[in-house]
Design an enzyme around this catalytic site. Structure first.
Site, PDB file in Angstrom:
ATOM      1  N   ASP A 186       0.422  -0.693   0.136  1.00  0.00           N
ATOM      2  CA  ASP A 186       0.861   0.173   0.260  1.00  0.00           C
ATOM      3  C   ASP A 186       0.774   0.890  -0.147  1.00  0.00           C
ATOM      4  O   ASP A 186       0.176   2.443  -0.791  1.00  0.00           O
ATOM      5  CB  ASP A 186      -0.757  -0.119   1.262  1.00  0.00           C
ATOM      6  CG  ASP A 186      -2.007   1.370   1.131  1.00  0.00           C
ATOM      7  OD1 ASP A 186      -2.683   1.728  -0.131  1.00  0.00           O
ATOM      8  OD2 ASP A 186      -2.290   1.573   2.104  1.00  0.00           O
ATOM      9  N   CYS A 195     -17.604  -8.668 -15.204  1.00  0.00           N
ATOM     10  CA  CYS A 195     -18.300  -7.969 -14.549  1.00  0.00           C
ATOM     11  C   CYS A 195     -19.399  -8.103 -15.188  1.00  0.00           C
ATOM     12  O   CYS A 195     -21.035  -7.522 -15.213  1.00  0.00           O
ATOM     13  CB  CYS A 195     -17.546  -6.513 -14.575  1.00  0.00           C
ATOM     14  SG  CYS A 195     -16.840  -6.314 -13.321  1.00  0.00           S
ATOM     15  N   CYS A 241     -23.425  -6.113 -15.422  1.00  0.00           N
ATOM     16  CA  CYS A 241     -24.135  -5.352 -14.077  1.00  0.00           C
ATOM     17  C   CYS A 241     -22.960  -3.878 -14.262  1.00  0.00           C
ATOM     18  O   CYS A 241     -21.933  -3.563 -13.910  1.00  0.00           O
ATOM     19  CB  CYS A 241     -23.058  -6.177 -13.031  1.00  0.00           C
ATOM     20  SG  CYS A 241     -23.420  -5.748 -11.380  1.00  0.00           S
TER      21      CYS A 241
END
Length: 354
Positions: free
Chosen positions: A142, A196, A199
């Site tokens: 991160d 996906c 959607c």
């Protein structure tokens, strides 16, 4: 006649590495060639050029390193992508109908993932170095200039959904991502495939319309950015959309249909929610001073935003609550020494007099 024994196949380094990773708490594992996500730099530079990073200056200042693994470390040959589950125990949307309670993003309700994931990454990396003498490694989670999401997709952990976050067939949207860069030439995994389809649930769910188009995010309108990264007054036209969210937002993640396969039993125990962070009272958050903030959020990723941003967020949530009982504390905060807190409190008072 004695049957001839079949030869026992020796597990590959990658197979043994995955077993070690799972022993350290990772539920998703994959390997990508260091050059496996070539469009990352172009997409990042366009995003920055459009100003969609807001005031996250660090994204811009280290863009060259962030654009590709070799930009950060020229010697890297392979990227080991790892995911640790934080699948929620409770419905992330349950507090939408409780406006006097603050909504904290699922990922921040337990222990600080930076510490937990990095410790596990180091354990895996130590094993790899011992198993492959001469190998060099670097671990990231991160805070480094690493684009974990496209690299994880290239390594087969899932795909970047229309909300731009990683989606996994097995773990939905609830994965903390980490990466190990190495000088070893490891066998790549099969890349993830976009599932996906048609959607648009994540796009439709966003309270502040932060998605200009599928697979694109404008951080300047994203509640997670506004309540966590943005250090200053939140734009007035976005405040009502924040509702009672005081740290982050899970809406686009929580509505993803692939979450039906995510199992909270696979979540790392370090991320189990602390009782005081599941549904904190806005009154308690508004009363925090610096010392109180540090005490409440010790050991949590929330601690890095400081008291000012948290109380600013809580004041906006109070203004959205419709509850006039917040007026006395908001009047006090209207003279707060932190300008963004005072600004939010004055706005909230005006909302509660409408």
């Amino acid at each position: 006649m004695v049957a001839e024994a079949l030869p026992v196949e020796t597990p590959s380094l990658e197979q043994r590495l995955e077993l070690v990773a799972r022993a350290h708490g990772f539920v998703a594992f994959g390997v990508a060639d260091a050059g496996a996500a070539p469009q990352t730099a172009e997409r990042l530079n366009q995003w920055l050029a459009d100003g969609r990073h807001g005031d996250m200056i660090w994204m811009e200042s280290r863009a060259a390193q962030r654009g590709s693994p070799a930009g950060l470390w020229p010697e890297v040959r392979s990227v080991i992508a790892l995911g640790m589950s934080y699948a929620p125990v409770h419905d992330p949307l349950a507090l939408a109908d409780h406006p006097t309670r603050g909504r904290i993003s699922v990922y921040a309700q337990g222990g600080d993932y930076h510490d937990v994931v990095k410790r596990a990454l180091k354990g895996v990396a130590r094993w790899l170095v011992a198993e492959a003498p001469g190998a060099e490694v670097k671990v990231f989670v991160d805070t480094a200039p690493v684009m974990e999401k496209p690299l994880s997709a290239a390594a087969g952990l899932g795909w970047q959904g229309k909300h731009s976050n990683l989606v996994s067939h097995e773990h939905g949207s609830w994965l903390f991502l980490g990466a190990i860069y190495t000088t070893l030439d490891l066998t790549p995994s099969i890349p993830g495939r976009d599932s996906c389809g048609s959607c648009t649930a994540c796009q439709d769910a966003c309270p502040t319309q932060a998605f200009p188009a599928p697979y694109q995010l404008d951080a300047r309108r994203c509640i997670s950015y506004l309540t966590i990264e943005h250090d200053g007054p939140i734009p007035p036209d976005l405040r009502r959309g924040i509702g009672n969210r005081v740290y982050g937002c899970d809406d686009c993640l929580a509505v993803c249909p692939w979450n039906k396969f995510a199992d909270a039993a696979h979540a790392h125990r370090a991320f189990l929610p602390r009782a005081e962070l599941v549904a904190p009272s806005l009154s308690d958050l508004l009363a925090l001073d610096d010392a109180g903030f540090r005490q409440v959020f010790a050991g949590s990723p929330i601690k890095r935003i400081g008291r000012g941003r948290m109380v600013r967020n809580a004041a906006i949530a109070a203004g959205n609550s419709g509850d006039v009982r917040f007026r006395p504390v908001l009047k006090r905060l209207a003279d707060d020494n932190t300008p963004m807190v005072a600004d939010a409190a004055r706005w909230a008072l005006a909302e509660l007099t409408l």
